[in-house]
Design a protein around this motif. Structure first.
Motif, PDB file in Angstrom:
ATOM      1  N   VAL A 183       0.837  -1.201   0.000  1.00  9.14           N
ATOM      2  CA  VAL A 183       0.000   0.000   0.000  1.00  9.14           C
ATOM      3  C   VAL A 183       0.870   1.250   0.000  1.00  9.14           C
ATOM      4  CG1 VAL A 183      -1.819   1.240   1.245  1.00  9.14           C
ATOM      5  CG2 VAL A 183      -1.772  -1.265   1.261  1.00  9.14           C
ATOM      6  N   LEU A 184       2.045   1.159   0.643  1.00 10.04           N
ATOM      7  CA  LEU A 184       2.949   2.303   0.755  1.00 10.04           C
ATOM      8  C   LEU A 184       3.876   2.432  -0.445  1.00 10.04           C
ATOM      9  CD1 LEU A 184       3.968   1.826   4.507  1.00 10.04           C
ATOM     10  CD2 LEU A 184       2.066   3.151   3.576  1.00 10.04           C
ATOM     11  N   ASN A 185       3.701   1.559  -1.429  1.00 13.96           N
ATOM     12  CA  ASN A 185       4.524   1.583  -2.652  1.00 13.96           C
ATOM     13  C   ASN A 185       6.011   1.362  -2.345  1.00 13.96           C
ATOM     14  OD1 ASN A 185       2.294   2.146  -4.424  1.00 13.96           O
ATOM     15  ND2 ASN A 185       2.354   4.261  -3.741  1.00 13.96           N
ATOM     16  N   ILE A 186       6.278   0.438  -1.425  1.00 10.38           N
ATOM     17  CA  ILE A 186       7.655   0.055  -1.133  1.00 10.38           C
ATOM     18  C   ILE A 186       8.143  -0.873  -2.239  1.00 10.38           C
ATOM     19  CG2 ILE A 186       9.198  -1.055   0.531  1.00 10.38           C
ATOM     20  CD1 ILE A 186       7.911   1.483   1.594  1.00 10.38           C
ATOM     21  N   PRO A 187       9.264  -0.586  -2.890  1.00  9.44           N
ATOM     22  CA  PRO A 187       9.780  -1.504  -3.922  1.00  9.44           C
ATOM     23  C   PRO A 187      10.087  -2.876  -3.324  1.00  9.44           C
ATOM     24  CG  PRO A 187      10.877   0.640  -4.045  1.00  9.44           C
ATOM     25  CD  PRO A 187      10.081   0.644  -2.778  1.00  9.44           C
ATOM     26  N   LEU A 188       9.766  -3.914  -4.066  1.00 12.71           N
ATOM     27  CA  LEU A 188       9.946  -5.278  -3.567  1.00 12.71           C
ATOM     28  C   LEU A 188      11.396  -5.597  -3.197  1.00 12.71           C
ATOM     29  CD1 LEU A 188       8.709  -7.997  -2.884  1.00 12.71           C
ATOM     30  CD2 LEU A 188       8.913  -8.650  -5.300  1.00 12.71           C
ATOM     31  N   PRO A 189      12.414  -5.214  -4.002  1.00 14.68           N
ATOM     32  CA  PRO A 189      13.800  -5.521  -3.596  1.00 14.68           C
ATOM     33  C   PRO A 189      14.185  -4.897  -2.258  1.00 14.68           C
ATOM     34  CG  PRO A 189      13.724  -4.938  -5.919  1.00 14.68           C
ATOM     35  CD  PRO A 189      12.381  -4.622  -5.362  1.00 14.68           C
ATOM     36  N   ILE A 190      13.776  -3.636  -2.029  1.00 23.50           N
ATOM     37  CA  ILE A 190      14.078  -2.990  -0.749  1.00 23.50           C
ATOM     38  C   ILE A 190      13.370  -3.709   0.387  1.00 23.50           C
ATOM     39  CG2 ILE A 190      13.755  -0.873   0.592  1.00 23.50           C
ATOM     40  CD1 ILE A 190      14.225   0.733  -1.887  1.00 23.50           C
ATOM     41  N   PHE A 191      12.115  -4.079   0.171  1.00 26.09           N
ATOM     42  CA  PHE A 191      11.366  -4.827   1.181  1.00 26.09           C
ATOM     43  C   PHE A 191      12.061  -6.150   1.484  1.00 26.09           C
ATOM     44  CE2 PHE A 191       8.336  -8.203   2.106  1.00 26.09           C
ATOM     45  CZ  PHE A 191       7.657  -7.702   3.198  1.00 26.09           C
ATOM     46  N   PHE A 192      12.459  -6.876   0.450  1.00 27.03           N
ATOM     47  CA  PHE A 192      13.070  -8.197   0.596  1.00 27.03           C
ATOM     48  C   PHE A 192      14.323  -8.127   1.470  1.00 27.03           C
ATOM     49  CE2 PHE A 192      15.999 -11.514  -0.661  1.00 27.03           C
ATOM     50  CZ  PHE A 192      15.204 -12.648  -0.733  1.00 27.03           C
ATOM     51  N   PHE A 193      15.237  -7.233   1.141  1.00 26.94           N
ATOM     52  CA  PHE A 193      16.507  -7.184   1.871  1.00 26.94           C
ATOM     53  C   PHE A 193      16.356  -6.557   3.253  1.00 26.94           C
ATOM     54  CE2 PHE A 193      18.113  -7.692  -2.493  1.00 26.94           C
ATOM     55  CZ  PHE A 193      18.983  -8.753  -2.276  1.00 26.94           C
ATOM     56  N   SER A 194      15.357  -5.696   3.427  1.00 25.05           N
ATOM     57  CA  SER A 194      15.126  -5.147   4.769  1.00 25.05           C
ATOM     58  C   SER A 194      14.630  -6.233   5.717  1.00 25.05           C
ATOM     59  CB  SER A 194      14.129  -3.990   4.710  1.00 25.05           C
ATOM     60  OG  SER A 194      12.828  -4.448   4.378  1.00 25.05           O
ATOM     61  N   VAL A 195      13.818  -7.155   5.200  1.00 26.59           N
ATOM     62  CA  VAL A 195      13.372  -8.287   6.019  1.00 26.59           C
ATOM     63  C   VAL A 195      14.526  -9.243   6.282  1.00 26.59           C
ATOM     64  CG1 VAL A 195      11.821 -10.272   6.136  1.00 26.59           C
ATOM     65  CG2 VAL A 195      11.000  -8.117   5.176  1.00 26.59           C
ATOM     66  N   LEU A 196      15.274  -9.569   5.243  1.00 27.86           N
ATOM     67  CA  LEU A 196      16.380 -10.523   5.370  1.00 27.86           C
ATOM     68  C   LEU A 196      17.404 -10.059   6.405  1.00 27.86           C
ATOM     69  CD1 LEU A 196      17.854 -13.065   4.356  1.00 27.86           C
ATOM     70  CD2 LEU A 196      18.913 -11.622   2.594  1.00 27.86           C
ATOM     71  N   ILE A 197      17.780  -8.790   6.340  1.00 26.37           N
ATOM     72  CA  ILE A 197      18.801  -8.264   7.251  1.00 26.37           C
ATOM     73  C   ILE A 197      18.190  -7.827   8.580  1.00 26.37           C
ATOM     74  CG2 ILE A 197      20.541  -6.462   7.555  1.00 26.37           C
ATOM     75  CD1 ILE A 197      20.855  -6.425   4.497  1.00 26.37           C
ATOM     76  N   GLY A 198      17.048  -7.181   8.517  1.00 28.72           N
ATOM     77  CA  GLY A 198      16.472  -6.593   9.724  1.00 28.72           C
ATOM     78  C   GLY A 198      16.007  -7.602  10.755  1.00 28.72           C
ATOM     79  N   LEU A 199      15.652  -8.818  10.335  1.00 30.43           N
ATOM     80  CA  LEU A 199      15.158  -9.820  11.276  1.00 30.43           C
ATOM     81  C   LEU A 199      16.215 -10.828  11.691  1.00 30.43           C
ATOM     82  CD1 LEU A 199      11.542 -10.515   9.964  1.00 30.43           C
ATOM     83  CD2 LEU A 199      12.265  -9.104  11.878  1.00 30.43           C
ATOM     84  N   ILE A 200      17.462 -10.644  11.263  1.00 29.64           N
ATOM     85  CA  ILE A 200      18.526 -11.566  11.686  1.00 29.64           C
ATOM     86  C   ILE A 200      18.681 -11.583  13.208  1.00 29.64           C
ATOM     87  CG2 ILE A 200      21.024 -11.922  11.677  1.00 29.64           C
ATOM     88  CD1 ILE A 200      21.059 -11.250   8.732  1.00 29.64           C
TER      89      ILE A 200
END
Length: 275
Positions: A183-200
């Motif tokens: 809904v916030l128009n977050i690009p998928l690649p940025i979303f993907f890597f923010s989850v991968l790194i941010g939840l480590i």
């Protein structure tokens, strides 16, 4: 209505798949009451369910570790399917599955699995929300979506680090971020890597905790040097990345006005006045 029907169909199909997969778990031996000649082994059928407390977690981990000796591929497929099911459909409770990963697969293989499955499941949730749920998310959470939209626009130049900040310091639940980012128009690649790194750090803490719980059989085990070293590693992983990203956020990000639930402080004050 069409988008809602499509989402229901996908959830139903995934539920049937997970049920059939868990229903074909091979029976495991269980010692029955010993006869005079000695112990006799019988067969027990197990019914699988998501753990809701530590006792159920330990029982499920012991059972799956038993099957893993001869059915490693099946247990791995079952665990990955269950994890992706919860993540894809924004069902809370990933902490128990992370701990289960540590108990079954060990600290390092469990951590790799948890990071991979968390990122993949969150991406599936992102895509499902983008395809079927945008308008429903806005209708159900209008205030929270509006606040996040404003903060995203304010931090557009440092969007990746803003998303990392939200993962390290969950001002909104992770499942809500997953369904809201389209809904916030977050690009998928940025979303993907923010989850991968941010939840480590979060995954590391949960997986290590599960690994420790599976190894502890008495109070003496808690105070062993190995267990204490793992607890120290958990504490460092919890504190160090958070301190670094918080320091960066103070200098570069605009997160004022948000509390731990993702609502604005002004909205909280107005709500208190109404009461």
């Amino acid at each position: 209505m069409r988008s809602l029907a499509g989402l229901v169909a996908i959830v139903a199909a995934a539920s049937v798949y997970l049920y059939l997969l868990s229903a074909h778990l091979p029976p495991g031996p269980k010692p029955l009451q010993p006869e005079p000649e000695g112990p006799v082994e019988g067969v027990q059928e197990y019914r699988l369910k998501f753990p809701s407390d530590l006792d159920e977690l330990r029982e499920l981990a012991d059972m799956l570790k038993f099957y893993k000796r001869e059915h490693h591929g099946y247990v791995l497929l079952l665990f990955c399917s269950a994890y992706l099911y919860k993540q894809s459909f924004a069902i809370p409770g990933s902490s128990f599955l992370n701990m289960l990963a540590g108990a079954i697969f060990g600290p390092w293989e469990g951590l790799a699995l948890a990071c991979l499955l968390t990122t993949t499941g969150s991406t599936f949730c992102f895509l499902l929300s983008s395809a079927f749920g945008k308008q429903h998310v806005v209708q159900v959470f209008p205030d929270k979506v509006a606040l996040l939209q404003r903060k995203v626009e304010e931090n557009r130049s440092s969007l990746f680090f803003f998303l990392l900040f939200l993962r390290f310091f969950p001002m909104t639940p992770n499942w809500f971020l997953n369904i809201t980012c389209p809904v916030l128009n977050i690009p998928l690649p940025i979303f993907f890597f923010s989850v991968l790194i941010g939840l480590i750090p979060y995954n590391f803490i949960c997986v290590r905790t599960g690994s420790i719980l599976s190894e502890i059989s008495s109070l003496d085990d808690i105070f062993s040097w190995g267990t204490l070293a793992q607890l120290l590693a958990i504490a460092l992983m919890a504190l160090v990345p958070g301190a670094l990203i918080k320091r960066y956020s103070k200098a570069h990000l605009k997160v004022d006005g948000m509390d731990s639930n993702g609502t604005s402080q002004d909205a909280v004050k107005q709500d208190r006045k109404r009461r």
